[in-house]
Design a protein around this motif. Structure first.
Motif, short mmCIF file in Angstrom:
data_model
loop_
_atom_site.label_atom_id
_atom_site.label_comp_id
_atom_site.label_asym_id
_atom_site.label_seq_id
_atom_site.Cartn_x
_atom_site.Cartn_y
_atom_site.Cartn_z
N UNK A 87 0.81 -0.98 -0.01
CA UNK A 87 -0.09 0.08 -0.07
C UNK A 87 0.84 1.30 0.05
N UNK A 88 0.65 2.34 -0.97
CA UNK A 88 1.21 3.25 -0.87
C UNK A 88 0.55 4.71 -0.60
N UNK A 89 1.37 5.51 0.01
CA UNK A 89 0.60 6.74 0.39
C UNK A 89 0.00 7.61 -0.37
N UNK A 90 0.37 7.38 -1.50
CA UNK A 90 -0.57 8.17 -2.65
C UNK A 90 -1.78 7.71 -3.03
N UNK A 91 -2.34 6.44 -2.45
CA UNK A 91 -3.39 5.96 -2.83
C UNK A 91 -3.59 4.76 -3.39
N UNK A 92 -2.59 4.19 -3.68
CA UNK A 92 -2.54 2.94 -4.56
C UNK A 92 -2.19 1.64 -3.78
N UNK A 93 -2.63 0.49 -4.20
CA UNK A 93 -2.26 -0.73 -3.52
C UNK A 93 -1.98 -1.85 -4.84
N UNK A 94 -0.57 -2.31 -4.72
CA UNK A 94 -0.24 -3.05 -5.66
C UNK A 94 -0.19 -4.50 -5.09
N UNK A 95 -0.37 -5.59 -6.11
CA UNK A 95 -0.05 -6.95 -5.75
C UNK A 95 0.91 -7.35 -6.86
N UNK A 96 2.21 -7.42 -6.39
CA UNK A 96 3.31 -7.98 -7.41
C UNK A 96 3.49 -9.32 -7.11
N UNK A 97 3.76 -10.25 -7.92
CA UNK A 97 4.28 -11.65 -7.88
C UNK A 97 5.48 -12.03 -8.84
N UNK A 98 5.88 -12.94 -8.20
CA UNK A 98 7.14 -13.25 -8.86
C UNK A 98 7.91 -14.29 -8.18
N UNK A 99 9.27 -14.36 -8.10
CA UNK A 99 10.11 -15.44 -7.52
C UNK A 99 11.28 -15.03 -7.27
N UNK A 100 12.26 -15.77 -6.37
CA UNK A 100 13.47 -15.39 -5.94
C UNK A 100 14.34 -16.89 -6.77
N UNK A 101 15.59 -16.14 -6.98
CA UNK A 101 16.51 -16.96 -7.43
C UNK A 101 17.69 -17.22 -6.21
N UNK A 102 17.57 -18.22 -5.64
CA UNK A 102 18.20 -18.47 -4.33
C UNK A 102 19.75 -18.40 -4.52
N UNK A 103 20.05 -18.73 -5.87
CA UNK A 103 21.60 -19.04 -6.22
C UNK A 103 22.32 -17.67 -6.16
N UNK A 104 21.44 -16.71 -6.94
CA UNK A 104 21.80 -15.38 -7.30
C UNK A 104 21.39 -14.40 -6.40
N UNK A 105 20.39 -14.79 -5.33
CA UNK A 105 20.03 -13.83 -4.40
C UNK A 105 19.53 -12.90 -5.03
N UNK A 106 18.24 -13.09 -5.86
CA UNK A 106 17.65 -12.04 -6.70
C UNK A 106 16.01 -12.30 -6.56
N UNK A 107 15.24 -10.98 -6.51
CA UNK A 107 13.81 -11.34 -6.34
C UNK A 107 13.34 -10.48 -7.70
N UNK A 108 12.58 -11.08 -8.39
CA UNK A 108 11.80 -10.40 -9.34
C UNK A 108 10.37 -10.48 -9.29
N UNK A 109 9.97 -9.28 -9.55
CA UNK A 109 8.25 -9.14 -9.21
C UNK A 109 7.89 -8.17 -10.26
N UNK A 110 6.46 -8.78 -10.63
CA UNK A 110 5.72 -7.72 -11.64
C UNK A 110 4.45 -7.70 -11.21
N UNK A 111 3.89 -6.58 -11.41
CA UNK A 111 2.19 -6.33 -11.15
C UNK A 111 1.43 -7.47 -11.67
N UNK A 112 0.70 -8.00 -10.73
CA UNK A 112 -0.49 -9.01 -11.04
C UNK A 112 -2.06 -8.15 -11.08
N UNK A 113 -1.98 -7.14 -10.01
CA UNK A 113 -3.08 -6.51 -9.59
C UNK A 113 -2.94 -5.15 -9.28
N UNK A 114 -3.60 -3.90 -9.37
CA UNK A 114 -3.66 -2.90 -8.87
C UNK A 114 -4.87 -2.17 -8.30
N UNK A 115 -5.05 -1.44 -7.34
CA UNK A 115 -6.35 -1.09 -6.93
C UNK A 115 -5.79 0.46 -6.64
N UNK A 116 -6.81 1.59 -6.90
CA UNK A 116 -6.38 2.99 -6.44
C UNK A 116 -7.50 3.62 -6.16
#
Length: 164
Positions: A87-116
């Motif tokens: 939830x962002x203080x400018x009036x938006x809630x985002x749902x981001x989905x993705x995964x973690x690469x445990x070897x690289x220690x890297x998380x990638x996420x992209x929007x699945x849904x938004x509500x404003x």
């Protein structure tokens, strides 16, 4: 926070636990003047298979508040699948989905849904893409890309954090 206090499902992202403070935060966007920011991120486990998340950004010189986020980074137990509810203080809630690469220690996420909220001001956010990567045991990098109804997906924020 010791790893014993972190829910076992969070093992693939346990490296994220704790408080992170910017060494350098830079923002840009097509209709904005480039800017810098100071930010504190916190990923805290309270015993559930998720991190409670807070982000507070301030102007680096005046220290006036700029942006705030609150949410949850959930992991699907037994997998590397993630959901990030913010939830962002400018009036938006985002749902981001993705995964973690445990070897690289890297998380990638992209929007699945938004509500404003109904009275949010334009331009309206349509999509986020986020990369969170551990560069060193106590150094974190976050890149945020944003698309609005007037701008294609573009780099908006880049920050380097040190574990506090």
């Amino acid at each position: 926070m010791s790893t014993e206090e972190i829910h076992e499902a969070l093992a693939p992202i346990a490296w994220l636990a704790g408080r992170w403070v910017t060494e350098e935060g830079k923002g840009q966007y097509t209709h904005l003047k480039d800017f810098q920011y100071h930010e504190v991120l916190e990923f805290i486990c309270v015993g559930q298979p998720m991190f409670n998340y807070t982000s507070t950004s301030k102007h680096p010189e005046s220290m006036k508040p700029m942006h705030q986020e609150r949410g949850f980074l959930r992991i699907k137990p037994g997998t590397n699948d993630l959901a990030f509810i913010v939830s962002h203080n400018f009036g938006l809630t985002s749902l981001e989905e993705g995964s973690v690469d445990s070897v690289k220690k890297e998380i990638t996420l992209a929007t699945a849904n938004l509500a404003a909220m109904s009275f949010s001001k334009p331009p309206h956010v349509k999509k986020f893409s986020r990369i969170i990567r551990l560069l060193q045991p106590n150094v974190l990098e976050v890149e945020l890309y944003m698309e609005t109804d007037s701008t294609p997906l573009s780099k908006h924020l880049h920050a380097i954090y040190r574990k506090d």
